[in-house]
Write a protein that holds these residues in place. Sequence first.
Motif, PDB file in Angstrom:
ATOM      1  N   GLU A 100      89.572-112.907 -15.972  1.00  0.00           N
ATOM      2  CA  GLU A 100      88.988-112.377 -16.688  1.00  0.00           C
ATOM      3  C   GLU A 100      87.708-111.937 -15.744  1.00  0.00           C
ATOM      4  O   GLU A 100      86.992-110.843 -15.724  1.00  0.00           O
ATOM      5  CB  GLU A 100      88.779-113.057 -18.036  1.00  0.00           C
ATOM      6  CG  GLU A 100      89.267-113.314 -18.282  1.00  0.00           C
ATOM      7  CD  GLU A 100      90.111-111.636 -19.015  1.00  0.00           C
ATOM      8  OE1 GLU A 100      89.474-110.762 -19.961  1.00  0.00           O
ATOM      9  OE2 GLU A 100      91.338-111.009 -19.066  1.00  0.00           O
ATOM     10  N   VAL A 134      82.608-111.204 -19.704  1.00  0.00           N
ATOM     11  CA  VAL A 134      83.801-110.882 -20.150  1.00  0.00           C
ATOM     12  C   VAL A 134      84.156-111.111 -22.180  1.00  0.00           C
ATOM     13  O   VAL A 134      84.609-110.351 -22.615  1.00  0.00           O
ATOM     14  CB  VAL A 134      84.040-112.548 -19.877  1.00  0.00           C
ATOM     15  CG1 VAL A 134      85.531-113.131 -20.770  1.00  0.00           C
ATOM     16  CG2 VAL A 134      84.545-112.903 -18.416  1.00  0.00           C
ATOM     17  N   LEU A 170      90.988-118.693 -21.438  1.00  0.00           N
ATOM     18  CA  LEU A 170      89.552-117.744 -22.136  1.00  0.00           C
ATOM     19  C   LEU A 170      89.716-118.292 -23.455  1.00  0.00           C
ATOM     20  O   LEU A 170      88.555-118.655 -23.984  1.00  0.00           O
ATOM     21  CB  LEU A 170      90.687-116.077 -21.597  1.00  0.00           C
ATOM     22  CG  LEU A 170      89.035-115.378 -22.747  1.00  0.00           C
ATOM     23  CD1 LEU A 170      87.883-115.256 -22.179  1.00  0.00           C
ATOM     24  CD2 LEU A 170      90.158-114.555 -23.743  1.00  0.00           C
ATOM     25  N   LEU A 224      79.815-114.984 -18.573  1.00  0.00           N
ATOM     26  CA  LEU A 224      80.832-115.628 -19.610  1.00  0.00           C
ATOM     27  C   LEU A 224      79.964-114.481 -20.552  1.00  0.00           C
ATOM     28  O   LEU A 224      81.121-113.758 -21.616  1.00  0.00           O
ATOM     29  CB  LEU A 224      80.337-116.648 -20.547  1.00  0.00           C
ATOM     30  CG  LEU A 224      80.680-118.164 -19.272  1.00  0.00           C
ATOM     31  CD1 LEU A 224      81.023-119.241 -20.217  1.00  0.00           C
ATOM     32  CD2 LEU A 224      82.569-117.865 -19.896  1.00  0.00           C
ATOM     33  N   TRP A 263      93.895-115.534 -19.038  1.00  0.00           N
ATOM     34  CA  TRP A 263      93.531-117.296 -17.825  1.00  0.00           C
ATOM     35  C   TRP A 263      91.992-116.427 -17.923  1.00  0.00           C
ATOM     36  O   TRP A 263      91.301-115.554 -17.494  1.00  0.00           O
ATOM     37  CB  TRP A 263      93.692-116.392 -16.197  1.00  0.00           C
ATOM     38  CG  TRP A 263      95.423-117.511 -16.135  1.00  0.00           C
ATOM     39  CD1 TRP A 263      95.982-116.682 -16.649  1.00  0.00           C
ATOM     40  CD2 TRP A 263      95.516-118.547 -16.259  1.00  0.00           C
ATOM     41  NE1 TRP A 263      97.661-117.445 -16.149  1.00  0.00           N
ATOM     42  CE2 TRP A 263      97.746-118.147 -15.936  1.00  0.00           C
ATOM     43  CE3 TRP A 263      95.074-119.672 -16.109  1.00  0.00           C
ATOM     44  CZ2 TRP A 263      98.137-119.794 -15.876  1.00  0.00           C
ATOM     45  CZ3 TRP A 263      96.027-120.895 -16.061  1.00  0.00           C
ATOM     46  CH2 TRP A 263      97.684-120.602 -15.732  1.00  0.00           C
ATOM     47  N   LEU A 264      90.928-117.623 -17.433  1.00  0.00           N
ATOM     48  CA  LEU A 264      89.460-117.341 -17.600  1.00  0.00           C
ATOM     49  C   LEU A 264      88.756-116.315 -16.089  1.00  0.00           C
ATOM     50  O   LEU A 264      88.393-115.811 -15.454  1.00  0.00           O
ATOM     51  CB  LEU A 264      88.790-117.868 -17.829  1.00  0.00           C
ATOM     52  CG  LEU A 264      87.186-118.332 -17.858  1.00  0.00           C
ATOM     53  CD1 LEU A 264      86.896-116.860 -18.936  1.00  0.00           C
ATOM     54  CD2 LEU A 264      86.528-119.264 -17.506  1.00  0.00           C
ATOM     55  N   ARG A 324      83.459-123.341 -13.358  1.00  0.00           N
ATOM     56  CA  ARG A 324      84.447-123.707 -14.222  1.00  0.00           C
ATOM     57  C   ARG A 324      85.322-125.554 -13.733  1.00  0.00           C
ATOM     58  O   ARG A 324      85.204-126.012 -15.531  1.00  0.00           O
ATOM     59  CB  ARG A 324      85.756-122.340 -14.091  1.00  0.00           C
ATOM     60  CG  ARG A 324      86.708-122.780 -15.005  1.00  0.00           C
ATOM     61  CD  ARG A 324      88.683-121.572 -14.650  1.00  0.00           C
ATOM     62  NE  ARG A 324      88.386-122.672 -12.966  1.00  0.00           N
ATOM     63  CZ  ARG A 324      89.530-122.981 -12.972  1.00  0.00           C
ATOM     64  NH1 ARG A 324      90.054-123.684 -14.153  1.00  0.00           N
ATOM     65  NH2 ARG A 324      89.746-123.204 -11.677  1.00  0.00           N
TER      66      ARG A 324
END
Length: 802
Positions: free
Chosen positions: A225, A301, A251, A298, A221-222, A243
């Motif tokens: 993260e 990550v 992700l 981003l 899951w973004l 998002r």
Amino acid sequence: MVFPMPDGSFAEIEHLPVTESRETLGVWSSPVGNTDGAMTRLKKKAQEWVGRAKEGKIRRRDVWFLLDCQLWLRLNYGLWLCCNTSPYGELENCLRKEYCDILPIGGVIRSSPAPIRQVHKGFYGVGCPHLGVECLIGQVSKLLMHYGCGSNVGIKSRISYRKLLIELGMSFQPLQMSFDEYGDLVTWCWMASLWEKCAKFGLKVVVTDVELEWPRERDRWLMREFVRVGYKGNELRRLNIVRLHQQVLFLSDVVNASAGELDERYLQKRPKSERWSVLEFPKEKPPTTDFRLWAVALRRVIPTGGLPVRLGRFLHEGYKRWEWRLNRQEQYLVHYSNGCMSLYEQAPNSHRRWNCVVEGCEEEILGHPCNVRRQNGDSVTIVSSAGPPVPVEQPQTIREILGEWGGRWLWRSLKVLGEENWLIDSIWAGSCLAVTYGSYIKEITTELCSCGFVLECQEGRGRIVGSFPEKSKDACAYRGELLGLLAVHLILLAANKLVPELEGEVEIVSDCLGALSRIESLPENRIPSGCRHSDVLKVIMIHCRKLTFECKYTHVDAHQDDWKAYAELVRKSQLNCCMDSLAKKVIWLLKGEELPVQEALPLEPVAVFVGGEKMTSGSEDNIRFWCHRQVAKEAFANSKVKGPNNEQFEEIHWRSCYGALVKAPRMFQVWACKQVMGVAGTNEMQARYTPGHDKRCPSCSNAIETCSHVLTCEEEGRVDLLHKSIDLLEVWCEDNDTDEDLQDVLITYARGRGGRSVQELIPNRSMSYVRLARSMDCIGWRRFMEGMISKEIVRIQSLRRT
């Protein structure tokens, strides 16, 4: 806007804001779910009732009777608890003033601590209805009743859950996440209000029919993260808004086709005219500052060099709308834009460069995802590409299909005799006989039922035999019968999945006429409200009511082998007797053993677990006990409340106390509350509001009369009465087969009036009695005499029974 009236005139339709509440069929509501009108009306109803109660000069016992049977019914309907979306705090504090006004006319001093007013009477509280707890019970019942069904509410609840999952973006089970940490990431709605209360009281909601899946191997899951790299609070909320605007969930949505580096398209703001996902996302308008935060997050990550461990292959097509796709077999590249697609072919003199050859074609998903880099003119170069999704192997046998549906605990003892799929041929021939039996032996345990089932071909093709136990607070012989019928229907459904056009007939036999009638008469859309064992019935209703072959239900008399020889019985009766023995054997094998943990049923759309126990419609009192236990613990922790302290609270077997108190007369419950909380009408209490009143005990005249002194007074008459009460307790223990050593300890400790500890009285030094002594000494003599028994007492007595 106007509409015609019967007399020929026209009436204007009033235009109201969507936030304004209006009354419809006695319920106040608004299009956006605003509950202010309902809460205001709720208070008004309570105030009117309190005013009439004061003027009516009714007896105290009638006050509490009418509170439960008159006022609460009005409030419950007017509040529409199962649909109310008010936060827990508002519900908890809504009627504080009204409850304060009720106390004096019900015989409880107004100055008693406020926290005990809504503590349940089973926990020595005043017992005024707790709107927060009752709202949760209504919401859970509604979820269990409708979710997964084809009713209007069932469809809406599934949509709401899916929207909540996408908006939160952290788990396939969002209702199991921490509401305190992540509750502000989602829009407030009915499902969010349920999440708030479940998180507060520790209810575990498991939704098994989630349609979303991981798009790629090792996907994540973004939003998780972002949490992993250190974002939280307001920054996390801002990232979530971006998002949602970028239409990202996993992700894999923000990495390129090779699953290693960032897809730089997601660093740019998505144009309003474009859709980057096949999923429906809420509309957001993040400011430019949030996009700058998004770009930095981003890169934290997915560093410039790419992910340390790349994501794996695609498991399915996924939810991201790829701008470019490559068909390697036919050697063309596809570009999607504004609902159309363009085709590219390799340049004649280059293996890397692709040129556009066709534009404006009707959109069609072709090839596999890839990323490109634009060159001069209309030429592009492929920089990354992905292969086809991992092929999914379709199940080939009934056992494999059953394994895909979860609930493997049902099939651990399943035995298949004959060819693997003989059942299909038997159904075609109309020779399949299915027999079930449910068992429940309360003398062994009251929380276990079991079933045995068999499917047999009357032409000798084969046989399927199985059995399983289930631990449940709702265990009974009827539930065992339903579980057996569920197992049979699931096996038949698996056969139907293998052969969708399967025709024929199956005869299903049981000795429980009620279970057969219930299965035959199941409605199409939802289980009726208040129907017990709705979890079993709902699975059958949703999945097993549209089999392509006919099911014939037949009743047989039970235990026919008690008066007939086995050889004289017809085959269906013989199998019924065999399943009777098999189901009972399952329970006997678990005698004295730790009972299996209760799990969700196969294909059960939603399950709610309270303290490890699965709830069904009709088991609302278990939720009420669990929630009020926490409410009581929080109330007793208040310095103004004179109840048991936290250490004592954990040693008390509250299930026994609760069960005894809720069955007691209402005025006894009120007295027990006042005695335990130290607000009974003793002389010490009366002296607080009566000038010149003597605080001393009227019996011994030596000490100040408090609630504690009432139990320890040395006056001869009171001591004699106490011993007579203990004699009655001793008789009760003997009549109910109490463990002899345990009975001696309890009676001796009670007669000692707190002068001796249990440590001095235990007959032996076995660990069970050592634990008993520590626990009872922690609770203390006064609390023990007020009915708060130790968990160790129940454990020792349970061992004797087993």
